[in-house]
Design an enzyme around this catalytic site. Structure first.
Site, PDB file in Angstrom:
ATOM      1  N   GLU A  56      -9.924   4.254   4.328  1.00  0.00           N
ATOM      2  CA  GLU A  56      -9.084   4.937   3.357  1.00  0.00           C
ATOM      3  C   GLU A  56      -9.593   4.560   1.980  1.00  0.00           C
ATOM      4  O   GLU A  56      -9.523   3.393   1.575  1.00  0.00           O
ATOM      5  CB  GLU A  56      -7.605   4.570   3.524  1.00  0.00           C
ATOM      6  CG  GLU A  56      -7.007   5.154   4.795  1.00  0.00           C
ATOM      7  CD  GLU A  56      -5.501   5.037   4.872  1.00  0.00           C
ATOM      8  OE1 GLU A  56      -4.905   5.720   5.727  1.00  0.00           O
ATOM      9  OE2 GLU A  56      -4.925   4.264   4.082  1.00  0.00           O
TER      10      GLU A  56
ATOM     11  N   ASP B  95      -8.768   0.557   2.577  1.00  0.00           N
ATOM     12  CA  ASP B  95      -7.722   0.154   3.518  1.00  0.00           C
ATOM     13  C   ASP B  95      -8.155   0.566   4.930  1.00  0.00           C
ATOM     14  O   ASP B  95      -7.762   1.611   5.437  1.00  0.00           O
ATOM     15  CB  ASP B  95      -6.407   0.827   3.126  1.00  0.00           C
ATOM     16  CG  ASP B  95      -5.254   0.437   4.029  1.00  0.00           C
ATOM     17  OD1 ASP B  95      -5.268  -0.687   4.552  1.00  0.00           O
ATOM     18  OD2 ASP B  95      -4.343   1.261   4.216  1.00  0.00           O
TER      19      ASP B  95
ATOM     20  N   GLU C 132      -9.165  12.825   7.981  1.00  0.00           N
ATOM     21  CA  GLU C 132      -9.110  14.152   7.370  1.00  0.00           C
ATOM     22  C   GLU C 132     -10.462  14.851   7.416  1.00  0.00           C
ATOM     23  O   GLU C 132     -10.538  16.056   7.688  1.00  0.00           O
ATOM     24  CB  GLU C 132      -8.665  14.028   5.915  1.00  0.00           C
ATOM     25  CG  GLU C 132      -7.273  13.487   5.719  1.00  0.00           C
ATOM     26  CD  GLU C 132      -7.057  13.107   4.280  1.00  0.00           C
ATOM     27  OE1 GLU C 132      -6.621  13.969   3.497  1.00  0.00           O
ATOM     28  OE2 GLU C 132      -7.346  11.944   3.917  1.00  0.00           O
TER      29      GLU C 132
ATOM     30  N   HIS D 124      -3.540  14.333   0.749  1.00  0.00           N
ATOM     31  CA  HIS D 124      -3.657  13.502   1.953  1.00  0.00           C
ATOM     32  C   HIS D 124      -2.402  13.633   2.816  1.00  0.00           C
ATOM     33  O   HIS D 124      -2.492  13.828   4.044  1.00  0.00           O
ATOM     34  CB  HIS D 124      -3.881  12.046   1.555  1.00  0.00           C
ATOM     35  CG  HIS D 124      -3.867  11.090   2.703  1.00  0.00           C
ATOM     36  ND1 HIS D 124      -4.823  11.080   3.683  1.00  0.00           N
ATOM     37  CD2 HIS D 124      -2.989  10.102   3.035  1.00  0.00           C
ATOM     38  CE1 HIS D 124      -4.566  10.134   4.560  1.00  0.00           C
ATOM     39  NE2 HIS D 124      -3.449   9.530   4.197  1.00  0.00           N
TER      40      HIS D 124
ATOM     41  N   ASP E  95       0.847  -1.186   0.000  1.00  0.00           N
ATOM     42  CA  ASP E  95       0.000   0.000   0.000  1.00  0.00           C
ATOM     43  C   ASP E  95       0.883   1.236   0.000  1.00  0.00           C
ATOM     44  O   ASP E  95       1.862   1.320   0.742  1.00  0.00           O
ATOM     45  CB  ASP E  95      -0.914  -0.001   1.220  1.00  0.00           C
ATOM     46  CG  ASP E  95      -2.058   0.990   1.070  1.00  0.00           C
ATOM     47  OD1 ASP E  95      -2.633   1.068  -0.027  1.00  0.00           O
ATOM     48  OD2 ASP E  95      -2.376   1.682   2.046  1.00  0.00           O
TER      49      ASP E  95
ATOM     50  N   THR F 107      -8.568  -5.533   4.564  1.00  0.00           N
ATOM     51  CA  THR F 107      -8.548  -4.627   3.411  1.00  0.00           C
ATOM     52  C   THR F 107      -9.613  -5.125   2.455  1.00  0.00           C
ATOM     53  O   THR F 107      -9.572  -6.286   2.037  1.00  0.00           O
ATOM     54  CB  THR F 107      -7.175  -4.628   2.712  1.00  0.00           C
ATOM     55  OG1 THR F 107      -6.167  -4.235   3.641  1.00  0.00           O
ATOM     56  CG2 THR F 107      -7.173  -3.698   1.523  1.00  0.00           C
TER      57      THR F 107
ATOM     58  N   GLU G 226      -9.303   4.115  -1.680  1.00  0.00           N
ATOM     59  CA  GLU G 226      -8.137   3.898  -2.527  1.00  0.00           C
ATOM     60  C   GLU G 226      -8.524   3.184  -3.822  1.00  0.00           C
ATOM     61  O   GLU G 226      -9.650   2.712  -3.993  1.00  0.00           O
ATOM     62  CB  GLU G 226      -7.091   3.052  -1.795  1.00  0.00           C
ATOM     63  CG  GLU G 226      -6.600   3.654  -0.490  1.00  0.00           C
ATOM     64  CD  GLU G 226      -5.373   2.948   0.054  1.00  0.00           C
ATOM     65  OE1 GLU G 226      -4.669   2.272  -0.743  1.00  0.00           O
ATOM     66  OE2 GLU G 226      -5.121   3.055   1.266  1.00  0.00           O
TER      67      GLU G 226
ATOM     68  N   GLN H 167      -2.505   2.327  15.222  1.00  0.00           N
ATOM     69  CA  GLN H 167      -1.464   2.760  14.297  1.00  0.00           C
ATOM     70  C   GLN H 167      -0.565   3.830  14.930  1.00  0.00           C
ATOM     71  O   GLN H 167       0.665   3.789  14.793  1.00  0.00           O
ATOM     72  CB  GLN H 167      -2.107   3.298  13.023  1.00  0.00           C
ATOM     73  CG  GLN H 167      -1.123   3.795  11.969  1.00  0.00           C
ATOM     74  CD  GLN H 167      -1.838   4.395  10.766  1.00  0.00           C
ATOM     75  OE1 GLN H 167      -3.069   4.450  10.706  1.00  0.00           O
ATOM     76  NE2 GLN H 167      -1.072   4.859   9.785  1.00  0.00           N
TER      77      GLN H 167
ATOM     78  N   ARG I  48      -6.734   3.903  13.763  1.00  0.00           N
ATOM     79  CA  ARG I  48      -5.814   5.027  13.931  1.00  0.00           C
ATOM     80  C   ARG I  48      -5.129   5.053  15.288  1.00  0.00           C
ATOM     81  O   ARG I  48      -3.963   5.466  15.409  1.00  0.00           O
ATOM     82  CB  ARG I  48      -6.564   6.346  13.712  1.00  0.00           C
ATOM     83  CG  ARG I  48      -7.173   6.497  12.333  1.00  0.00           C
ATOM     84  CD  ARG I  48      -6.136   6.524  11.240  1.00  0.00           C
ATOM     85  NE  ARG I  48      -6.736   6.799   9.940  1.00  0.00           N
ATOM     86  CZ  ARG I  48      -6.097   6.683   8.787  1.00  0.00           C
ATOM     87  NH1 ARG I  48      -4.830   6.279   8.771  1.00  0.00           N
ATOM     88  NH2 ARG I  48      -6.696   6.955   7.651  1.00  0.00           N
TER      89      ARG I  48
ATOM     90  N   LYS J 246      -3.329  -1.799  10.432  1.00  0.00           N
ATOM     91  CA  LYS J 246      -3.752  -1.924   9.040  1.00  0.00           C
ATOM     92  C   LYS J 246      -4.053  -3.362   8.626  1.00  0.00           C
ATOM     93  O   LYS J 246      -4.783  -3.579   7.658  1.00  0.00           O
ATOM     94  CB  LYS J 246      -2.641  -1.400   8.117  1.00  0.00           C
ATOM     95  CG  LYS J 246      -2.320   0.068   8.295  1.00  0.00           C
ATOM     96  CD  LYS J 246      -3.285   0.925   7.505  1.00  0.00           C
ATOM     97  CE  LYS J 246      -2.786   2.357   7.401  1.00  0.00           C
ATOM     98  NZ  LYS J 246      -3.660   3.193   6.557  1.00  0.00           N
TER      99      LYS J 246
END
Length: 404
Positions: A191, A225, A352, A124, A117, A249, A193, A232, A229, A245
């Site tokens: 996420e 993904d 975000e 971002h 990834d 997925t 993607e 992480q 948080r 992560k």
């Protein structure tokens, strides 16, 4: 409506024809299918019925053999499929081999070999930098404009759209906490993607140059993904994402071949730093794709990230991840990284969209900072196609369920 009678302008018309793997109603057998409108064609059965030399690639329980067959076979099979669903002479033979999409079971379309990834959206990366490194002279890390940053993920937890996502547990430690604690993630995120699917492998020790991208990559799909948080944040220094992560997925059940996206190819954003030769795409064909993504949370649209803004292209990512001699395998999957545009409503993660939880989203079913149990996230997308028709990408959806 009969399968051949696809409404004009349908994003899954004969100009698209994405590939998947399905089980017909009442059967557990898996076979390669091609989507046309709201129906799925049993591609292997059609190939046998029409005497195609590619029947052995299509009458399989996975896309793997077709992926490995290479660009000539990909083009030949696509031409044949287009004829099978558009030429009236084939209608009597092919029509009985369609199944309503609503009645089949869709599966992960290929066996994922390796999963990588990336982190290719400048918007971002700058947003993340402003949040977590507010005092740094530049919101980007020093290497960001020189190479596509990425991490190696866990291929065994790539799941097909529609699979429930179990809220992961792990260690968490807030800035004011004296010690870490263990428990379910309280800051579960998405996420948005795009994933790229490798077909033809490469030899160990031989980098894949930019110009060979289309010789190795079969197609693309939407990818979510999922990211814990809080897990992480505690674990990623100094080696990067791991348990935050690796729990899941999600990818679409449908792989759109690159040949269906010719009209969607665009130049990437202007580069602000000189690139080393193996990444310099100045003289290469346009490497970006104009994909319009929509992110919905519990049916409410929260973002529309534009893939055309991605700084690093899929060809550059492929070149970078093999430049050290790492080999490709059939079924390798690599994600673009979170797709975010410059506007607030174009951000591809809740991190975000809520600015790290500071600004909750106001939704009809309540406020959200991060995902709650029962939330359903759906990614959809389209790209410009021939004669103004849209090319639809298969959706990715997932529902959050409580920690096991």
């Amino acid at each position: 409506m009969p399968p051949f009678d696809v409404p004009e302008g349908d994003p899954f018309g004969p100009h698209n024809l994405p590939y998947g793997v399905f089980s017909p109603p009442g059967s557990s057998e898996r076979t390669v299918g091609v989507r046309l409108g709201d129906h799925v064609l049993d591609a292997g059965a059609a190939a046998h019925a029409l005497g195609s030399p590619y029947a052995s690639l299509l009458a399989r329980p996975t896309l793997g053999p077709l992926l490995a067959a290479g660009r000539t076979a990909w083009s030949d099979v696509r031409r044949a499929l287009t004829a099978w669903v558009t030429v009236p002479a084939h209608r009597e033979t092919v029509e009985p081999l369609f199944h309503p999409l609503s009645e089949v079971t869709l599966h992960l379309p290929f066996e994922v070999a390796d999963y990588v990834d990336f982190y290719a959206s400048e918007n971002h990366a700058r947003n993340v930098g402003r949040m977590f490194r507010p005092d740094a002279p530049d919101s980007l890390t020093p290497n960001w404009k020189h190479l596509p940053i990425g991490y190696h993920g866990r291929s065994g937890t790539v799941v097909v759209s529609g699979t429930d996502v179990v809220r992961p547990s792990g260690q968490r430690k807030g800035p004011a906490d004296p010690a870490p604690v263990f428990g379910p993630s309280a800051r579960l995120d998405i996420e948005a993607e795009v994933g790229f699917v490798v077909g033809v492998p490469s030899a160990l020790g031989r980098p894949v140059p930019l110009g060979d991208f289309r010789e190795h990559v079969f197609g693309l799909c939407l990818l979510n993904d999922w990211s814990a948080r809080d897990v992480q944040a505690w674990e990623y220094v100094p080696l990067g994402p791991f348990l935050g992560k690796s729990f899941a997925t999600s990818v679409s059940a449908w792989i759109t071949p690159l040949d269906a996206l010719e009209e969607a190819r665009v130049a990437p954003p202007e580069r602000t730093h000189a690139l080393l030769p193996y990444l310099d795409d100045t003289d290469e064909e346009p490497g970006g794709y104009d994909l319009r993504i929509t992110v919905a949370l519990n049916g409410h649209v929260v973002s529309e990230p534009p893939f055309s803004t991605m700084y690093w292209t899929a060809a550059q990512q492929l070149a970078h991840m093999t430049v050290n001699g790492a080999s490709l395998r059939t079924g390798d999957l690599y994600g673009s990284g979170t797709v975010s545009g410059p506007a607030e409503r174009e951000r591809g993660s809740l991190l975000e969209l809520t600015w790290n939880g500071r600004d909750p989203l106001e939704l009809p079913d309540g406020k959200r900072t991060f995902l709650e149990d029962g939330d359903v996230v759906t990614l959809t997308a389209w790209a410009p196609g021939p004669d103004g028709v849209r090319v639809g990408l298969g959706e990715v959806t997932g529902r959050i369920v409580p920690t096991a």
